[in-house]
Design an enzyme around this catalytic site. Structure first.
Site, PDB file in Angstrom:
ATOM      1  N   GLY A 107       3.936   2.577  -5.258  1.00  0.00           N
ATOM      2  CA  GLY A 107       4.391   3.566  -4.241  1.00  0.00           C
ATOM      3  C   GLY A 107       3.231   4.358  -3.710  1.00  0.00           C
ATOM      4  O   GLY A 107       2.237   4.451  -4.262  1.00  0.00           O
ATOM      5  N   GLY A 152       1.258   7.223  -3.786  1.00  0.00           N
ATOM      6  CA  GLY A 152       0.788   8.155  -4.630  1.00  0.00           C
ATOM      7  C   GLY A 152       0.031   9.375  -4.107  1.00  0.00           C
ATOM      8  O   GLY A 152      -0.247  10.453  -4.659  1.00  0.00           O
ATOM      9  N   ASP A 169      -3.628  12.944  -8.846  1.00  0.00           N
ATOM     10  CA  ASP A 169      -3.435  14.273  -8.104  1.00  0.00           C
ATOM     11  C   ASP A 169      -3.088  14.218  -6.656  1.00  0.00           C
ATOM     12  O   ASP A 169      -2.897  15.144  -5.851  1.00  0.00           O
ATOM     13  CB  ASP A 169      -4.864  14.988  -8.063  1.00  0.00           C
ATOM     14  CG  ASP A 169      -6.013  14.345  -7.706  1.00  0.00           C
ATOM     15  OD1 ASP A 169      -5.794  13.165  -7.157  1.00  0.00           O
ATOM     16  OD2 ASP A 169      -7.026  14.750  -7.727  1.00  0.00           O
ATOM     17  N   GLY A 170      -3.052  13.019  -6.119  1.00  0.00           N
ATOM     18  CA  GLY A 170      -2.586  12.749  -4.854  1.00  0.00           C
ATOM     19  C   GLY A 170      -3.469  12.877  -3.872  1.00  0.00           C
ATOM     20  O   GLY A 170      -3.302  12.832  -2.689  1.00  0.00           O
ATOM     21  N   ARG A 224      -4.916   7.246   8.654  1.00  0.00           N
ATOM     22  CA  ARG A 224      -5.247   5.634   8.849  1.00  0.00           C
ATOM     23  C   ARG A 224      -3.935   5.296   9.782  1.00  0.00           C
ATOM     24  O   ARG A 224      -2.692   5.750   9.740  1.00  0.00           O
ATOM     25  CB  ARG A 224      -4.614   5.288   7.531  1.00  0.00           C
ATOM     26  CG  ARG A 224      -5.046   3.571   7.652  1.00  0.00           C
ATOM     27  CD  ARG A 224      -5.064   3.186   5.960  1.00  0.00           C
ATOM     28  NE  ARG A 224      -4.035   3.264   5.187  1.00  0.00           N
ATOM     29  CZ  ARG A 224      -3.968   2.848   3.778  1.00  0.00           C
ATOM     30  NH1 ARG A 224      -5.140   2.289   3.495  1.00  0.00           N
ATOM     31  NH2 ARG A 224      -3.029   2.826   3.107  1.00  0.00           N
ATOM     32  N   ARG A 235       3.870  -4.175   2.240  1.00  0.00           N
ATOM     33  CA  ARG A 235       2.690  -4.912   1.732  1.00  0.00           C
ATOM     34  C   ARG A 235       3.501  -5.966   0.780  1.00  0.00           C
ATOM     35  O   ARG A 235       4.877  -5.989   0.831  1.00  0.00           O
ATOM     36  CB  ARG A 235       2.083  -4.108   0.489  1.00  0.00           C
ATOM     37  CG  ARG A 235       1.424  -2.883   0.921  1.00  0.00           C
ATOM     38  CD  ARG A 235       1.738  -1.632   0.263  1.00  0.00           C
ATOM     39  NE  ARG A 235       1.318  -0.511   0.933  1.00  0.00           N
ATOM     40  CZ  ARG A 235      -0.094   0.117   0.691  1.00  0.00           C
ATOM     41  NH1 ARG A 235      -0.840  -0.496   0.140  1.00  0.00           N
ATOM     42  NH2 ARG A 235      -0.206   1.272   1.607  1.00  0.00           N
ATOM     43  N   ASP A 237      -0.085  -4.959  -3.696  1.00  0.00           N
ATOM     44  CA  ASP A 237       0.047  -3.848  -3.187  1.00  0.00           C
ATOM     45  C   ASP A 237      -0.886  -3.489  -2.014  1.00  0.00           C
ATOM     46  O   ASP A 237      -0.795  -2.600  -1.540  1.00  0.00           O
ATOM     47  CB  ASP A 237       0.186  -2.632  -4.375  1.00  0.00           C
ATOM     48  CG  ASP A 237      -1.089  -2.466  -5.153  1.00  0.00           C
ATOM     49  OD1 ASP A 237      -1.152  -3.540  -5.729  1.00  0.00           O
ATOM     50  OD2 ASP A 237      -1.385  -1.336  -5.033  1.00  0.00           O
ATOM     51  N   ASP A 245      -6.610  -0.991   2.568  1.00  0.00           N
ATOM     52  CA  ASP A 245      -7.027  -0.140   1.363  1.00  0.00           C
ATOM     53  C   ASP A 245      -8.224  -0.745   0.876  1.00  0.00           C
ATOM     54  O   ASP A 245      -8.787  -1.508  -0.016  1.00  0.00           O
ATOM     55  CB  ASP A 245      -5.843  -0.715   0.196  1.00  0.00           C
ATOM     56  CG  ASP A 245      -4.603   0.280   0.119  1.00  0.00           C
ATOM     57  OD1 ASP A 245      -4.754   1.105   0.889  1.00  0.00           O
ATOM     58  OD2 ASP A 245      -4.096   0.082  -0.910  1.00  0.00           O
TER      59      ASP A 245
HETATM   60  P1  AMP Z   1      -4.968   1.731  -5.105  1.00  0.00           P
HETATM   61  O1  AMP Z   1      -5.611   0.889  -6.247  1.00  0.00           O
HETATM   62  O2  AMP Z   1      -5.921   2.482  -4.548  1.00  0.00           O
HETATM   63  O3  AMP Z   1      -4.455   0.527  -4.125  1.00  0.00           O
HETATM   64  O4  AMP Z   1      -3.918   2.492  -5.645  1.00  0.00           O
HETATM   65  C1  AMP Z   1      -2.992   2.097  -6.679  1.00  0.00           C
HETATM   66  C2  AMP Z   1      -1.803   2.855  -6.963  1.00  0.00           C
HETATM   67  O5  AMP Z   1      -2.134   4.146  -7.284  1.00  0.00           O
HETATM   68  C3  AMP Z   1      -1.158   3.314  -5.618  1.00  0.00           C
HETATM   69  O6  AMP Z   1       0.172   3.481  -6.016  1.00  0.00           O
HETATM   70  C4  AMP Z   1      -1.613   4.713  -5.387  1.00  0.00           C
HETATM   71  O7  AMP Z   1      -0.782   5.196  -4.362  1.00  0.00           O
HETATM   72  C5  AMP Z   1      -1.964   5.264  -6.503  1.00  0.00           C
HETATM   73  N1  AMP Z   1      -2.817   6.169  -6.656  1.00  0.00           N
HETATM   74  C6  AMP Z   1      -4.290   5.859  -6.185  1.00  0.00           C
HETATM   75  N2  AMP Z   1      -4.974   7.188  -6.280  1.00  0.00           N
HETATM   76  C7  AMP Z   1      -4.132   8.144  -6.410  1.00  0.00           C
HETATM   77  C8  AMP Z   1      -4.126   9.484  -6.629  1.00  0.00           C
HETATM   78  N3  AMP Z   1      -5.334  10.089  -6.584  1.00  0.00           N
HETATM   79  N4  AMP Z   1      -3.090  10.252  -6.986  1.00  0.00           N
HETATM   80  C9  AMP Z   1      -2.020   9.518  -6.977  1.00  0.00           C
HETATM   81  N5  AMP Z   1      -1.797   8.347  -6.812  1.00  0.00           N
HETATM   82  C10 AMP Z   1      -2.679   7.424  -6.769  1.00  0.00           C
HETATM   83 MG    MG Z   2      -3.453   0.444  -2.546  1.00  0.00          MG
END
Ligand code: AMP
Ligand code: MG
Length: 536
Positions: free
Chosen positions: A131, A133, A166-167, A218, A225, A294, A304
Site C-alpha cells: 500500500g 506508505g 516514516d512516510g 506525481r 498496479r 507493486d 516508481d
Molecule cells: P518501493 O520499493 O519504493 O516501491 O516501496 C515499497 C513499499 O514500501 C510501498 O508500500 C511503499 O509505500 C513503502 N515505503 C517506501 N518508503 C517508505 C517510507 N519512507 N515510509 C513508509 N513506507 C514506505
Molecule cells: Mg513502489
C-alpha cells in the site's frame, strides 16, 4: 479556495489603470470599457477541480489519511507545461494556496486524500500488504484532452500503510524521479509525470544521515498496479477483483467492454502495453531496477523511479540497484521479469477469467503467450530504428547479438555508440565512432557489417525520413547517472543550478545543444556511479 482573484502584476494595478483611464475618459470622452480589459486585470483564479472516482470505490481499496504538517515548504520546481496540459491554473499553483496543495499543507476543496491498498512480490518474495506508505492520492483531474489523471503526493508523511517507515521522501530520490520521468516523457516512453517538487523544510533520517525532506507531485493515468489485483486475490475477495477490473475497464480500456470476455481482453491489453513498454526501455539502455509487481502499473506507464538508471558502458547483465545483488532486474532480464510479473497478474485474475478453473488457466496461459511476439516485434522496431535499417531482409537477431558482443568486449557507452553512428549516417566522419573501440580495426570491421546492412545505393548516408527515424531513436542527452548524483549533491548543499539545467536540457533530448555538450559525455573513470539506492 478563498483567494479568487489574481494578484495584479506590477504596472497593471487596477486602481492605477482606473485612474489613468478616468483621465483618458475626461480628456477624450471615450468609454472606459473600451480601454480596460477587465478580464485580463481580474483574471479569476481557478482552483483545481478534483474528481474522486477511485475514492468512490468500496472502502477496502484504500484508507483515508491526511498529509503531515511541515514547518516551511518551498517550491523547487513547477512543471508549467504539464500543468497547462492538465488545465490547471499555473498562476494559482504559484500562490501560497498552490504551494499548500503541492506540499500537502492546504487541501483544495474537492481533494479527498487516500492511500491506496496493494500487495506485491518484491524481488520474488511475497508481501500480502504494502500500500501507499509514503504517498497520498489527492484525486483526479480531467486534462485538456479529456484524460483522467491521478494527482499524488509522494513523501507527504505516514499513512495506515506505512508499517515501520516514516512516510517521507528524501530530496535526492525526488529530484531523480523528477528528472528521469520527465526525460522518459521527452523520449516518448509512457511514464508517470512530475508536476512539481518542493522541499518540506524538515530533515529526515536516512542511512547517509540527516537529509532534506521533499515531496514530489506525481501525475499518472492511474496508480493501479499488478499488486492492486494481487491484494484482493490473496484475500479471496472475488467481488473486489471484479469491482477493480470493471473500474479499470471503464477508466482505461473502454474498448474491451464489447469483447466476449472483457476480463480476458483486459488482461491481453495490459500484457501488450507492458511488452511494448519494456522494449522501449531496452532501446534506451534504461534499467528500472525494482520491477516488483507493486511497481508495475497496469496502464503501461513506467512508474516508481527508485534505483533506476541508464547504463553507460554496455553490458547485458548491468544492474545499478544496491539491493539487486543477483541481477534479477538486470537490463537483459527485464523482458522475462515483466512476463513473470504478468503471470502473477493472470493468476490474480483467474477467479474472474472463468468460473471453471481449468478454463480460466487456459485463458490465462494463452494471454501470456502473446507477450513474446508483441515484445519481439516492438524490440525489433526499436533497434531497426536505432541502426537506421529500412530493409526487412536481414537477420536482425544475429546482428544484434554480434553488436552486443562487440560493445561488451570494447566496453562501449551504449548511448554514445548510437549517437555517433547516427552522426555517421548523417554524413559526419567516422573518427569519433572508431575512437570508442579498443582498436580502430574492430570498429571498422563492425562498421563494414553495418554498411552492408543499410544497403544504400547513394553511399552510407541515411537520409530524409529514415534519418529522422534514426535520430528520434537515438537521444543525444540521457540523464546520466553521474550527473544526477552530482545534481543531488549540489542540491543537498542548496544549489539547484545543475538540477534545472538537466531538466531543461532533457526537454529536447534529440536536439543538439552547443552549450550543453558536457552533459552528453560518458563519465570519466572516477565519475562512474556503480550503485543507486531506493527512494526509501
Ligand atoms: P518501493 O520499493 O519504493 O516501491 O516501496 C515499497 C513499499 O514500501 C510501498 O508500500 C511503499 O509505500 C513503502 N515505503 C517506501 N518508503 C517508505 C517510507 N519512507 N515510509 C513508509 N513506507 C514506505
Ligand atoms: Mg513502489
Amino acid at each position: 479556495m478563498r483567494d479568487l482573484f489574481h494578484t495584479p502584476k506590477v504596472g497593471k494595478d487596477p486602481v492605477f489603470l482606473c485612474a489613468t483611464n478616468l483621465i483618458f475618459l475626461v480628456k477624450t470622452g471615450m468609454a472606459c470599457s473600451c480601454v480596460i480589459d477587465w478580464q485580463q486585470i481580474y483574471k479569476p483564479m481557478r482552483d483545481p477541480q478534483f474528481n474522486n472516482s477511485y475514492a468512490s470505490l468500496s472502502d477496502r481499496f484504500y484508507q483515508r489519511a491526511l498529509p503531515e504538517t511541515f514547518p516551511n515548504p518551498t517550491l523547487i520546481v513547477l512543471n508549467t507545461a504539464l500543468a497547462e496540459n492538465m488545465d490547471l491554473d499555473v498562476d494559482w499553483l504559484n500562490t501560497t494556496q498552490g504551494l499548500g496543495m503541492l506540499s500537502g499543507q492546504d487541501m483544495p476543496e474537492g481533494a479527498d486524500p487516500i492511500a491506496m491498498a496493494y500487495a506485491g512480490h518484491q524481488f520474488g518474495g511475497w508481501s500480502p500488504q504494502l500500500g501507499d506508505g509514503r504517498a497520498l492520492l489527492l484525486g483526479e483531474i480531467i486534462a485538456k484532452d479529456g484524460t483522467r489523471l491521478d494527482v499524488q503526493l509522494k513523501g507527504s508523511g505516514r499513512t495506515p500503510f506505512s508499517r515501520g517507515g516514516d512516510g517521507k521522501a528524501g530530496l535526492g530520490p525526488v529530484l531523480r524521479e523528477y528528472i528521469v520521468s520527465e526525460a522518459m516523457h521527452a523520449y516518448g516512453v509512457p511514464t508517470t509525470r512530475a508536476l512539481a517538487a518542493c522541499l518540506t523544510g524538515a530533515t529526515i533520517l536516512r542511512q547517509e544521515g540527516e537529509i532534506a525532506g521533499a515531496i514530489l507531485t506525481r501525475v499518472a493515468q492511474s496508480h493501479i498496479r499488478i499488486g492492486t489485483f494481487q491484494y484482493f486475490y490473496a484475500r479471496g475477495d472475488v467481488e473486489a477483483l471484479a469491482e477493480l477490473s470493471d473500474y479499470v475497464i471503464n477508466r482505461h480500456f473502454p474498448d474491451v467492454k464489447s469483447a466476449k470476455n472483457p476480463y480476458d481482453k483486459m488482461l491481453k491489453t495490459i500484457i501488450a502495453r507492458q511488452a511494448k513498454l519494456i522494449a522501449k526501455w531496452m532501446g534506451l539502455g534504461f534499467i528500472h531496477g525494482v520491477m516488483n509487481t507493486d511497481n508495475m502499473q497496469i496502464v503501461g506507464e513506467t512508474i516508481d523511479y527508485g534505483p533506476c538508471a541508464f547504463m553507460d558502458v554496455f553490458h547485458l547483465q548491468k544492474t545499478f540497484s544496491s539491493i539487486d545483488r543477483r541481477g534479477r532486474y538486470a537490463w537483459a532480464a527485464q523482458p522475462s521479469m515483466a512476463l513473470w510479473n504478468l503471470s502473477q497478474l493472470a493468476q490474480a485474475l483467474s477467479p474472474i477469467l472463468d468460473t471453471d478453473e481449468k478454463q480460466s488457466a487456459k485463458i490465462a496461459q494463452s494471454a501470456l503467450e502473446t507477450f513474446h511476439s508483441i515484445f519481439q516485434t516492438e524490440m525489433n522496431a526499436v533497434f531497426r530504428a536505432k541502426f537506421g535499417f529500412t530493409h526487412m531482409d536481414m537477420d536482425l537477431d544475429r546482428f544484434l547479438k554480434m553488436t552486443f558482443e562487440t560493445m561488451t568486449e570494447h566496453e562501449i557507452d551504449f548511448t554514445l555508440f548510437f549517437r555517433r553512428l547516427t552522426k555517421i549516417a548523417n554524413g559526419h566522419d567516422e573518427d569519433a565512432f572508431l575512437h570508442m573501440f579498443n582498436d580502430p580495426y574492430s570498429g571498422k570491421e563492425w562498421l563494414s557489417l553495418w554498411k552492408k546492412e543499410i544497403k544504400r545505393e547513394e553511399g552510407n548516408v541515411v537520409a530524409g525520413q529514415d534519418l529522422a527515424v534514426m535520430q528520434f531513436a537515438n537521444p543525444i542527452f540521457i540523464p546520466r547517472n553521474h550527473r544526477i548524483e552530482e545534481c543531488i549533491q549540489n542540491a543537498l548543499g542548496g544549489d539547484f543550478t545543475l538540477f534545472h539545467r538537466l531538466v531543461q536540457t532533457l526537454k529536447m533530448p534529440f536536439t543538439e545543444q552547443d552549450e550543453n555538450t558536457d552533459l552528453e559525455m560518458a563519465p570519466r573513470q572516477e565519475e562512474v556511479v556503480q550503485h543507486t539506492f531506493c527512494g526509501t
